[in-house]
Design a protein around this motif. Structure first.
Motif, PDB file in Angstrom:
ATOM      1  N   ALA A  67      -5.795   6.133   1.702  1.00 31.85           N
ATOM      2  CA  ALA A  67      -4.528   5.723   2.334  1.00 31.85           C
ATOM      3  C   ALA A  67      -3.689   4.844   1.419  1.00 31.85           C
ATOM      4  N   GLY A  68      -4.167   4.584   0.205  1.00 30.59           N
ATOM      5  CA  GLY A  68      -3.388   3.811  -0.759  1.00 30.59           C
ATOM      6  C   GLY A  68      -3.732   2.355  -0.796  1.00 30.59           C
ATOM      7  N   HIS A  69      -4.882   1.972  -0.274  1.00 30.24           N
ATOM      8  CA  HIS A  69      -5.256   0.560  -0.230  1.00 30.24           C
ATOM      9  C   HIS A  69      -6.562   0.326  -0.980  1.00 30.24           C
ATOM     10  N   ARG A  70      -6.711   0.962  -2.146  1.00 29.13           N
ATOM     11  CA  ARG A  70      -7.928   0.792  -2.932  1.00 29.13           C
ATOM     12  C   ARG A  70      -8.031  -0.674  -3.387  1.00 29.13           C
ATOM     13  N   GLY A  71      -9.185  -1.261  -3.217  1.00 29.97           N
ATOM     14  CA  GLY A  71      -9.426  -2.637  -3.637  1.00 29.97           C
ATOM     15  C   GLY A  71      -9.228  -3.647  -2.527  1.00 29.97           C
ATOM     16  N   ALA A  72      -8.484  -3.291  -1.455  1.00 33.64           N
ATOM     17  CA  ALA A  72      -8.266  -4.218  -0.334  1.00 33.64           C
ATOM     18  C   ALA A  72      -9.458  -4.191   0.610  1.00 33.64           C
ATOM     19  N   ASP A  73      -9.467  -5.149   1.561  1.00 33.76           N
ATOM     20  CA  ASP A  73     -10.504  -5.129   2.582  1.00 33.76           C
ATOM     21  C   ASP A  73     -10.306  -3.873   3.416  1.00 33.76           C
ATOM     22  N   PRO A  74     -11.273  -2.940   3.433  1.00 28.24           N
ATOM     23  CA  PRO A  74     -11.064  -1.646   4.100  1.00 28.24           C
ATOM     24  C   PRO A  74     -10.713  -1.796   5.577  1.00 28.24           C
TER      25      PRO A  74
END
Length: 903
Positions: A67-74
């Motif tokens: 969804a484009g949020h690699r590295g963030a808190d899933p």
């Protein structure tokens, strides 16, 4: 589709599994639903699973990244997305992550609690771990499951009818379904291949490029272990033991059935737990995607697994042969053992293939046994390749660590190929350590010693000599016994001269070897014993049988050696055309590099036969062949020298001929093997001195030869008498008597050419004494024999001595059947040169009776006495049987004539 739409519209989230085999349409279904969901305002996130190499594949992390949020808190990122509107997550090819991720049920439950619809597509029951995971997913609230079945036969018919012209052929439908098990992807691939061929050529179904590509895709999308199993079975065949397959794959055997079912689910394997393809076309398609290196690795690993489980060497060797390599010593051993077994079973071609692979050079190989086995089997299967292995074997021997059996075998081959300097130290080692060897090895050393004494007498000083008197009535139980005893017999014949006892022993050995189906090697020496004993009929009979057996087995070395023996027999019998034929064939079957020093045998026969037939240019060409220098240190070299001496003698090179014959004598004396039975060089030299007019030297040589052991045997006495008669003044009345003695001995010796020469001398003696009638009759017999032998120089010399036969004589043979037994017997005796008085005395009848019989013979045959057919009592193969048969009939007739009933 309806189930998924309802769950999205409810906005309550949930977990759905879409299960089906590879190619069943899962990806197409997900794509269609994604399109519909997006049109309904649902935000869709698609994840295509891939192997992580661990069991910690994280669903929420993968979705957040997609969804484009690699590295963030899933979870924080996904909570934010859900707040923005309905969310659906589609995960395709879930089975490709490998082992079932332990966090998957909990992660799916958390997403479902947020109102996210989670759709998991894949064959999630392919392995036990996924089956357990599926059981965990069943507990989740709102869980749904969708299974996509394979096409039924009617479904296949529908697909074919929709793409191919006209209604589907029932036979075509059956074949497509049998090959694909209804897998939609495989069916569509076959349709594409069927469209590429004409309608009339579609049966039987032949998978093409599209089908092979789709199979490759299926293997790439299925669980890696299942794909490896498919490749294994494609390469190794579906008869491979499942336990072996598990070992090769590195998996527990208990997990194999699940992998088999997974492959059955996509239509590759047949139904059930047996790892076997549904059709040969599928196996071929899978094989096409397995690289050559990978296939080799699978075969070698399987061979290793079989070996560790105690499998037969034949199974192990077959896999290594298919792999084209034997990387370790265990593989080499299996190949050599398999080659030996194939040789015993008569599959010579397969034995050669095993041998060549086993003997192929490999870096780092240190075993001398490898070279020894290669040489031993190579001698039987492909003798021309043996020299290339000798160098490595010698080097290995020099480094130590070899066995007595290997040393014996290697010494024999080194001598055969003329590597005398290398053979010497090995022979010395054998002599030094013989008392330490096992009984069988010690017996083999004795056999080698006898073999050297017979063929390489110049090397006899390295091993202890063998007593020739040991040619006794030994019990033969093994092939090694037969070989040793046959050599004892031959050695005794050469050293002491032939005897009836030795001939019986040679014949017994041949019979024992034939009845016991022993190897052919002992027979070679027994044959030579018969040849040297002038038993040429028996020798030819046995040699023909053995040659047929060697040809059937395909053992080149023995076939060539027996052909050489057959050529030697034919030459000794005076059959020059047959000698040439067999000698040429021997040299064709085995090339020169395979013959080694023994090439002097068949080559010498060939040259002598060509000289005897007057083909001197051809003989000169054969003498131009390169031969190894070491050949002249063997008995085969002596035969070659003798043939070359014949060539010089018949082409006017008398001194050159004498040089070759005396060289033979010098070598034989040096070797302590001065035997006229082996080579009567003195009578050969006497013929040269006869041409040079040196009569005194002729007499000296002949007297010397007659005094040696074996010098008084029949043929040698006949040749000696013939030369003595030729050396006697033409006016001397004893000349005819001496020539008659020669004829008598040579008739029993079965040598047509020598008999023809003796008859020619006898005819000339009769002519010189004024007995023209006898001269013509005897000369005509000589001419007949010389013609049979194709001895053109002799034929030419005799033709000038014959008066032309009168008209009608050429048709005499047509009246032979009209003769009574008594008439034919009298005519035969007359054709052999007997007078009427001699015939009457032999038959115990009156001279008048003889004259009456002959008168009727002349009338029936339309000939005179001097024109009696030359072959009246002489079949094509002249020999002792002819003379003995005639004598027995004479004696029977004489007994009948002397009895009261006869009178």
């Amino acid at each position: 589709m309806t189930t998924l739409e309802g769950m999205v519209k409810a906005g309550l989230g949930g977990v759905v599994t879409v299960r089906g085999s590879i190619g069943s349409g899962k990806t197409v279904l997900l794509a269609e639903f994604t399109r519909l969901a997006a049109e309904g305002g649902v935000r869709c996130v698609t994840v295509t699973a891939a192997s992580s190499g661990t069991r910690h594949w994280n669903l929420t992390a993968e979705v957040a990244a997609a969804a484009g949020h690699r590295g963030a808190d899933p979870m924080a990122a996904l909570t934010e997305l859900v707040a923005q509107g309905p969310l659906a997550v589609f995960v395709d090819d879930l089975h490709r992550v490998g082992a079932a991720p332990v966090e998957l049920p909990a992660a799916a439950a958390r997403l479902s609690a947020l109102g996210v619809l989670v759709v998991l597509a894949g064959d999630v029951e392919a392995t036990p771990s996924w089956a357990a995971m599926y059981a965990e997913l069943l507990r989740l609230p709102g869980f749904r499951s969708i299974r996509l079945p394979a096409l039924t036969p009617s479904g296949v018919l529908e697909v074919l009818s929709g793409h191919l012209d006209g209604p589907g052929d029932p036979g075509l439908v059956d074949e497509v379904y049998a090959m694909t098990a209804g897998n939609p992807l495989l069916v569509r691939a076959l349709v594409e291949d069927l469209l590429a061929v004409d309608a009339e050529d579609r049966l039987p179904v032949a998978p093409g490029h599209a089908f092979r590509e789709v199979v490759s895709v299926c293997l790439g999308r299925i669980a890696p272990q299942a794909a490896e199993l498919a490749k294994c079975v494609a390469v190794l065949g579906d008869t491979t033991d499942p336990a072996v397959l598990a070992t090769v794959l590195g998996v527990d055997e208990a997990s194999l059935p699940a992998l088999v079912r997974a492959l059955g689910g996509i239509g590759l394997f047949a139904d059930g737990d047996v790892p076997a393809f549904r059709s040969p076309g599928l196996a071929a398609a899978v094989r096409s995607v397995v690289g050559a290196g990978r296939a080799t690795d699978l075969r070698v690993r399987t061979a290793s697994a079989l070996r560790s489980r105690g499998a037969d060497d034949g199974e192990v060797a077959a896999l290594l042969l298919a792999a084209g390599c034997a990387p370790d010593e265990w593989g080499v051993t299996a190949l050599f053992d398999a080659a030996a077994r194939c040789l015993d079973e008569g599959d010579v071609e397969l034995a050669r293939r095993y041998l060549h692979l086993a003997a192929h050079p490999r870096p780092g190989r240190e075993s001398s046994g490898v070279d020894a086995r290669a040489i031993s089997l190579g001698w039987l299967l492909d003798p021309a390749t043996v020299p290339r292995w000798l160098g490595g074997a010698v080097e290995a021997v020099e480094n130590g660590g070899f066995t007595a059996r290997e040393a014996i075998m290697l010494a024999g081959q080194l001598l055969w190929h003329g590597w005398y300097d290398e053979a010497g130290p090995i022979l010395d080692w054998l002599a030094t350590n013989e008392d330490k060897f096992a009984p069988d090895d010690a017996a083999d050393v004795q056999t080698l010693s006898l073999h050297i004494a017979i063929t390489h007498p110049g090397m006899t000083g390295h091993l202890a000599s063998v007593d020739p008197e040991q040619a006794r009535n030994d019990v033969v139980t093994r092939a090694s016994d037969a070989l040793l005893h046959s050599m004892h017999v031959l050695r005794a014949v050469i050293v002491n001269g032939p005897s009836e006892d030795l001939v019986r022993e040679a014949l017994r050995l041949l019979e024992v070897c034939a009845l016991r189906r022993m190897p052919l090697e002992p027979c070679l020496f027994a044959l030579l014993s018969l040849v040297y004993a002038d038993e040429l009929g028996s020798a030819a009979h046995w040699c023909d049988q053995l040659l047929e057996e060697a040809e059937r087995r395909g053992i080149l070395s023995l076939e060539a050696t027996l052909l050489g023996s057959r050529a030697h027999i034919a030459l000794t019998a005076g059959d020059l055309p047959a000698a040439e034929t067999h000698a040429r064939r021997a040299l064709e079957v085995l090339p020169a590099e395979g013959w080694g020093t023994a090439i002097g045998g068949p080559l010498g026969v060939l040259v002598a036969a060509l000289v005897g037939m007057g083909r001197f240019d051809d003989a000169a060409a054969e003498l131009g062949r390169p031969v190894p220098a070491a050949m002249f240190r063997t008995v085969w070299g002596l035969r070659y020298l003798r043939a070359r001496g014949y060539y010089y003698l018949h082409t006017g090179g008398f001194r050159a001929a004498l040089g070759d014959f005396r060289s033979i004598g010098s070598l034989m004396a040096e070797w302590g093997l001065d035997s006229p039975v082996l080579l009567p060089w003195r009578s050969d030299a006497a013929e040269v001195h006869l041409q040079l007019g040196e009569g005194g030297e002729v007499v000296r040589l002949l007297d010397e030869q007659a005094s040696l052991p074996g010098g008084d045997c029949g043929k040698l006495r006949g040749v000696e008498a013939r030369i003595r008669a030729s050396n006697t003044d033409r006016g001397d009345r004893s000349r005819a008597r001496t020539a008659a003695v020669a004829v008598e001995h040579l008739e029993a010796a079965q040598d047509r050419l020598e008999l023809a020469k003796a008859l020619a001398v006898l005819g000339d003696a009769h002519r010189a004494s004024g007995d023209g009638r006898r001269a013509r009759m005897v000369t005509r017999r000589a001419l007949h024999l010389a013609t049979l032998c194709r001895a053109e120089p002799l034929v030419s010399g005799l033709t000038g001595q014959q008066r032309p036969a009168r008209a009608g004589a050429t048709g005499a043979e047509q009246g032979l059947e009209s003769l009574s037994d008594a008439e034919r017997l009298v005519a035969e005796l007359a054709s052999w040169g007997n007078t009427n008085r001699e015939i009457a005395r032999s038959l115990h009848v009156t001279i008048s009776t003889v004259e009456q019989h002959l008168t009727r013979v002349y009338r029936k045959l339309n000939v005179s006495r001097s024109d009696l057919p030359a072959d009246l009592g002489l079949p094509t193969q002249a020999g002792p049987s002819t003379r003995r048969d005639l004598q027995s009939r004479v004696e029977a007739y004489a007994r009948s004539a002397a009895s009261p009933q006869g009178r």
